[in-house]
Write a protein that holds these residues in place. Sequence first.
Motif, mmCIF file in Angstrom:
data_model
loop_
_atom_site.group_PDB
_atom_site.id
_atom_site.type_symbol
_atom_site.label_atom_id
_atom_site.label_comp_id
_atom_site.label_asym_id
_atom_site.label_seq_id
_atom_site.Cartn_x
_atom_site.Cartn_y
_atom_site.Cartn_z
ATOM 1 N N LYS C 236 0.861 -1.193 0.000
ATOM 2 C CA LYS C 236 0.000 0.000 0.000
ATOM 3 C C LYS C 236 0.896 1.240 0.000
ATOM 4 C CE LYS C 236 -3.118 0.165 3.315
ATOM 5 N NZ LYS C 236 -4.408 0.052 4.025
ATOM 6 N N THR C 237 1.734 1.331 1.021
ATOM 7 C CA THR C 237 2.735 2.406 1.054
ATOM 8 C C THR C 237 4.028 1.816 1.604
ATOM 9 O OG1 THR C 237 2.297 3.054 3.334
ATOM 10 C CG2 THR C 237 0.985 4.136 1.627
ATOM 11 N N PHE C 238 5.134 2.487 1.278
ATOM 12 C CA PHE C 238 6.379 2.092 1.937
ATOM 13 C C PHE C 238 7.272 3.297 2.137
ATOM 14 C CE2 PHE C 238 9.635 2.087 -1.421
ATOM 15 C CZ PHE C 238 8.872 2.042 -2.585
ATOM 16 N N ASP C 239 8.010 3.234 3.233
ATOM 17 C CA ASP C 239 8.912 4.325 3.606
ATOM 18 C C ASP C 239 10.324 3.754 3.584
ATOM 19 O OD1 ASP C 239 9.238 6.465 6.588
ATOM 20 O OD2 ASP C 239 10.511 6.178 4.834
ATOM 21 N N ARG C 250 21.349 0.887 -3.338
ATOM 22 C CA ARG C 250 21.242 1.545 -4.629
ATOM 23 C C ARG C 250 19.824 2.016 -4.922
ATOM 24 N NH1 ARG C 250 24.275 1.112 -9.435
ATOM 25 N NH2 ARG C 250 23.098 2.033 -11.134
ATOM 26 N N ASP C 251 18.853 1.184 -4.612
ATOM 27 C CA ASP C 251 17.486 1.559 -4.971
ATOM 28 C C ASP C 251 16.498 0.725 -4.163
ATOM 29 O OD1 ASP C 251 15.954 2.205 -8.263
ATOM 30 O OD2 ASP C 251 15.459 2.883 -6.236
ATOM 31 N N VAL C 252 15.327 1.289 -3.988
ATOM 32 C CA VAL C 252 14.235 0.594 -3.314
ATOM 33 C C VAL C 252 12.978 0.903 -4.101
ATOM 34 C CG1 VAL C 252 12.959 0.300 -1.158
ATOM 35 C CG2 VAL C 252 15.374 0.962 -1.073
ATOM 36 N N PHE C 253 12.260 -0.103 -4.567
ATOM 37 C CA PHE C 253 11.087 0.168 -5.394
ATOM 38 C C PHE C 253 10.156 -1.031 -5.375
ATOM 39 C CE2 PHE C 253 12.813 -2.534 -8.777
ATOM 40 C CZ PHE C 253 14.177 -2.417 -8.588
ATOM 41 N N GLU C 254 8.943 -0.785 -5.792
ATOM 42 C CA GLU C 254 7.935 -1.837 -5.786
ATOM 43 C C GLU C 254 7.974 -2.594 -7.104
ATOM 44 O OE1 GLU C 254 4.059 -0.330 -4.916
ATOM 45 O OE2 GLU C 254 3.036 -2.193 -5.446
ATOM 46 N N ILE C 255 7.805 -3.901 -7.010
ATOM 47 C CA ILE C 255 7.677 -4.695 -8.235
ATOM 48 C C ILE C 255 6.443 -5.588 -8.130
ATOM 49 C CG2 ILE C 255 10.168 -4.767 -8.704
ATOM 50 C CD1 ILE C 255 9.854 -7.860 -7.896
ATOM 51 N N PRO C 256 5.898 -5.980 -9.277
ATOM 52 C CA PRO C 256 4.778 -6.923 -9.225
ATOM 53 C C PRO C 256 5.302 -8.334 -8.964
ATOM 54 C CG PRO C 256 5.334 -6.420 -11.507
ATOM 55 C CD PRO C 256 6.244 -5.584 -10.665
ATOM 56 N N LEU C 257 4.497 -9.094 -8.216
ATOM 57 C CA LEU C 257 4.751 -10.529 -8.088
ATOM 58 C C LEU C 257 3.717 -11.249 -8.952
ATOM 59 C CD1 LEU C 257 5.175 -10.811 -4.208
ATOM 60 C CD2 LEU C 257 6.975 -10.601 -5.931
ATOM 61 N N THR C 261 2.245 -7.749 -4.821
ATOM 62 C CA THR C 261 3.450 -6.967 -5.107
ATOM 63 C C THR C 261 4.399 -7.045 -3.928
ATOM 64 O OG1 THR C 261 2.684 -4.836 -4.202
ATOM 65 C CG2 THR C 261 2.038 -5.349 -6.469
ATOM 66 N N ALA C 262 5.619 -6.598 -4.164
ATOM 67 C CA ALA C 262 6.655 -6.637 -3.123
ATOM 68 C C ALA C 262 7.537 -5.415 -3.283
ATOM 69 C CB ALA C 262 7.487 -7.909 -3.263
ATOM 70 N N ILE C 413 13.226 -6.593 -11.725
ATOM 71 C CA ILE C 413 14.242 -5.758 -11.087
ATOM 72 C C ILE C 413 15.298 -5.353 -12.101
ATOM 73 C CG2 ILE C 413 16.015 -5.682 -9.292
ATOM 74 C CD1 ILE C 413 14.274 -7.791 -7.783
ATOM 75 N N ALA C 414 15.705 -6.317 -12.920
ATOM 76 C CA ALA C 414 16.741 -6.023 -13.927
ATOM 77 C C ALA C 414 16.264 -4.973 -14.914
ATOM 78 C CB ALA C 414 17.124 -7.311 -14.665
ATOM 79 N N LYS C 415 14.969 -4.981 -15.160
ATOM 80 C CA LYS C 415 14.396 -4.019 -16.106
ATOM 81 C C LYS C 415 14.645 -2.598 -15.626
ATOM 82 C CE LYS C 415 10.112 -3.565 -18.714
ATOM 83 N NZ LYS C 415 8.825 -4.194 -18.982
ATOM 84 N N ARG C 416 14.511 -2.440 -14.331
ATOM 85 C CA ARG C 416 14.698 -1.107 -13.768
ATOM 86 C C ARG C 416 16.172 -0.732 -13.678
ATOM 87 N NH1 ARG C 416 11.055 2.169 -9.788
ATOM 88 N NH2 ARG C 416 12.633 3.222 -8.546
ATOM 89 N N LEU C 417 17.023 -1.732 -13.547
ATOM 90 C CA LEU C 417 18.457 -1.458 -13.416
ATOM 91 C C LEU C 417 19.170 -1.743 -14.724
ATOM 92 C CD1 LEU C 417 17.748 -1.555 -10.353
ATOM 93 C CD2 LEU C 417 19.840 -2.786 -10.035
#
Lengths: 210, 155, 721
Positions: C236-239, C250-257, C261-262, C413-417
């Motif tokens: 829902k949200t993440f801090d 390096r990065d923190v982001f949401e991905i679909p499972l 999602t995670a 994840i690789a898509k974003r990186l």
Amino acid sequence: MIDGRRIAVCALCVNLSLVAHVTTAADSPISAQSRTPATTTRAQGLLAWQRMYSVLTHPRCVNCHTAGGYPQQGDDRHPHAFNVVRGSSGFGAPAYTCMACHQVSNADATGIPGASGWHLAPLSMKWQSLDDQVLPSATVCRAITDRSKNHNLDGPALLKHHKEDALVLWAFSPGPRSDGTPRSLPPLTHADFVAATRTWVDAGMPCPTR
Amino acid sequence: MALQTIMVNGREVSVDVDPGTPLLWVLREELRMTGTKYGCGIAACGACTVHVAGVATRSCVLPVSLVGKRPIVTIEAMASDPIGRVVQEAWVATDVVQCGYCQSGQIMTAVALLRNTPRPTDAQIEQSMGGNICRCGTYVRIRQAIKQAAQQVRR
Amino acid sequence: MRTPMLTRRAFVRISSAAAGGVLLSLYFDAPMGAQQPNAPTFPPQAFVHVRPDGTIVIQVNRLEFGQGVQTALPMILADEMDADWSKVVAELAPTADVYKDPLYGLQMTGGSISIPHSFQQYRELGAKARAILVAEAAARWRTTPDRCRTANSVVYGPGGESAQYGQLADDAARRPVPDGVRLKDATEFQLIGKRVRRLDSRPKCDGSQRFGLDLDLPGMQIALLARPAVFGGRVKTFDDRDARALQGVRDVFEIPLVHGTAVAVVADRFWTAKRARDRVKIEWDLTGLERPDSSQLWIQYGRLTRTPGSVAVSRGDNAAIERALPANRIVAEYEFPYLAHMAMEPLNTTVRFDGDRAEAWIPSQAQTMDQAAIAEVLGLKSDEVAFHTEYAGGGFGRRTPLDSHVPREAAAIAKRLRGIPVKLVWTREDDVRGGYYRPMFAHRVEMVIGADGMPAASRHVIVGQSWIVGSGPPWEAALVKNGVDELATEGTADTRYVIPDFHVSAHHPKVNVPVLQWRSVGYTHNAFVMETLVDELATRAKMDPITYRLTLLRTDAKKLRSALTLLQDKIAAWRQNLPRNHAVGVACSEYHDTGVACATEVSIENGRPRIHRVLLTADVGRAVNPLGVESQMQGGVVFGLSQLVAKGAITLKDGAVEQRNFDGCRPPYMHDAPATIDVHLVPSTEAPTACGEPPVPVISPAVVNALFRLTGKRYRTLPLA
């Protein structure tokens, strides 16, 4: 006359956190024998013993005073996971010693408790039955005062043991579990535990009859 | 992050890591020595076993800050260790490994056992090896290989 | 003399029947370099390359995850090729059409099919390799191939000439494969059927063997996922402020499972990523999600076992059970909990995405599917994803889920990186809590015993999830009939016991827990039920348990009969010297044409079963590498004990898995296993059949059958307390 000296003990630098453990105790060079017997009665000694017993049988202590071939862990005192054994020396099996995981101080990052010389109390110092029931107060008291079982320690030596032994000190500063929550502490502070021990020793180390 | 020096397989190395970093990850990622394995991270499986001052130690729960000056020896050094070599030969001769992932830890533990107890009984083998997990189930062959190695080890 | 085995016509018939195009091809050209990072995206199709120095590199079209295939398949090829075994090196093939399973048309490892499906294939490959080498030598010596012979990587001519394979290979590579290549007669085998030590032993003993988790690429980042406690949960949200404050994140982001999602945390070190992940504060949306609870499920499942399900088997008189006298009836209810695979190497996938292509390194049991899944996530075609097969630290079925969820996560994840290789790691906690378990199963069996002591009728209801129902092609059509998933009923529906009135039905409830095959699949629970019930009947009939089984089995149950007969012979000595408080239990099981029988000697120590020894017999047809087969049988027995050891199961409470790691979900350790597992293979010249899975189902029923003799109790709820 009591010669008062304050002793500050600083110990246990662990990882990122500094744990300063300070014990203050009025240390008397005068042996228990020369103390006026009237200062500590048998009744006072028995009360002090009960306070000690509440610490000795707390999981932080009794978990390593087992009767069988294994230590316990946790507040529920379950047998130590992963097939850890007492071994012939109380230090574990030759290639699977306590030191495989337990270092000289708590590892906060991984939740493994530690103190110098981590090992099990000898079987002569078991405070549980073979089916993991904590032994009654009288039984534990008898074991602790039996010099054929307690490494021949007299009263002052027992007091010193409670004051200074690394594993005893650990029980009062047991560090966090692997989930970050603090391990539960014995019901007395170390200072109070030592004070109770002193009172008990002064009283002649009385044991309850039942 | 803090710079500290540790002794690994006879070499002094300096690493700049958070002091709480388990030795396992210092070995695998800073020193790129991947022979020591991550299996659980809670000292339940023994895949991360190394020798610290000669003591078989689970590196996944040992913060690098608590290593101090104690020498660390890993699986990579076993081929040049007299007992290590014998154990490896016994492992190969007995065809112990299957997937092999746990075997670095098994071998490190077995070497520590034989160094301490050159002629271990079945019970002693079980006590010392009893905390190492093998999901492929090579325990029977591990026992056989240890007994075979014990015969080859010279005092 | 070689027996002509395979004419060109027959070869063409076989290859065109195989899905996926070209079945066999041979090229002796540039080195494969299959696992070097700079290998071209499409390496040349090859199974064997002979180097000038005589090294023979053989491509293995399977994952090596402990079962020994990287030794057994090269043995087959090298034998037909008359290669010098000491020069053979095995490589795990990358993903390509030519490496697909000949029958299934997918590159995959599972179902114990590697040797059964590729035995003939690798024989033919070896024979063809030999044929081309001989043709080259014959041409050089101006003679004919039939006047040459081969041994140990050398061709010998009629006039005393000789040439090493390494000297001939480059030129031989240009020759066409001749027609009518002959396979050896079995009497000529030099390697097949011999006890051959594994090729990968030494690297696995000196720390140099690299597994997927050990991959180290320049600039590589490590990714961990913070996933919801309830399957299907969404972020829902993440801090991530505290997480990003750590140096190296390096990065923190949401991905679909696949479901839900995670939050992905990417850092340059595993420990940094782990600490960072612990610091991310996440609010989860769990609305509308089913929250499975083991105790609730048992109640639900228990109810379902009392109602008829979709019919799997129905023969004979359906009402025979109702007519039977109570004295002749047994009613037995069984409970089997969720089981985790817990392979020693945690799940991992490494992907690098470069925009128009990608590269992946996975210890994968399902290369074709995983490659396609990565391609889909990245918007590429499958052949734009170069795919390397890494050695795996165990699998047991976990590394081949139909949804390829770990590769999908890694690709996202690789898509974003972009341009950076990222290794997605599942911690042990992620693995234990992450689902894809052997499903929970409940059974209810009503059996009628005939006057002869044999089962006359059986009504058997099986309740458990299916991951095949609703999965579409290719598996659903093959495995689901009348709403029943064969993988849930195998071991019961296909029983070789003669039960005249036999009715098996199944329910496949939908539960919010992902499930998957676990080494020996349906046999894990069905064999337990059948073998404990049969044992009970044998006891009632006062018959020896092996004799009873031999009496009850169909006459054409050849493999089971041979295994049981051999077992009977081998344990005769056991019974003479049995200590007073020990007991022997037996069981048997047939898995995919392999018959296994097992006896175990058990006592009770400190209230717990202690397994002293096991004797196992198996009819696997021709054993390609009897040493390897023996290891699989031993290992499978120990793996099978996972079903019995206390605290060995997965349970859920209010939607979340209760166990975290090996402390809560306990696998068998050394003292849980017997000190000896003696394996005896039935001598056979039949086609090789399954080896990896058949031993798993027999040990649990054998142990509890022994326990019955000590305690008088029947154990129908696993694991044992």
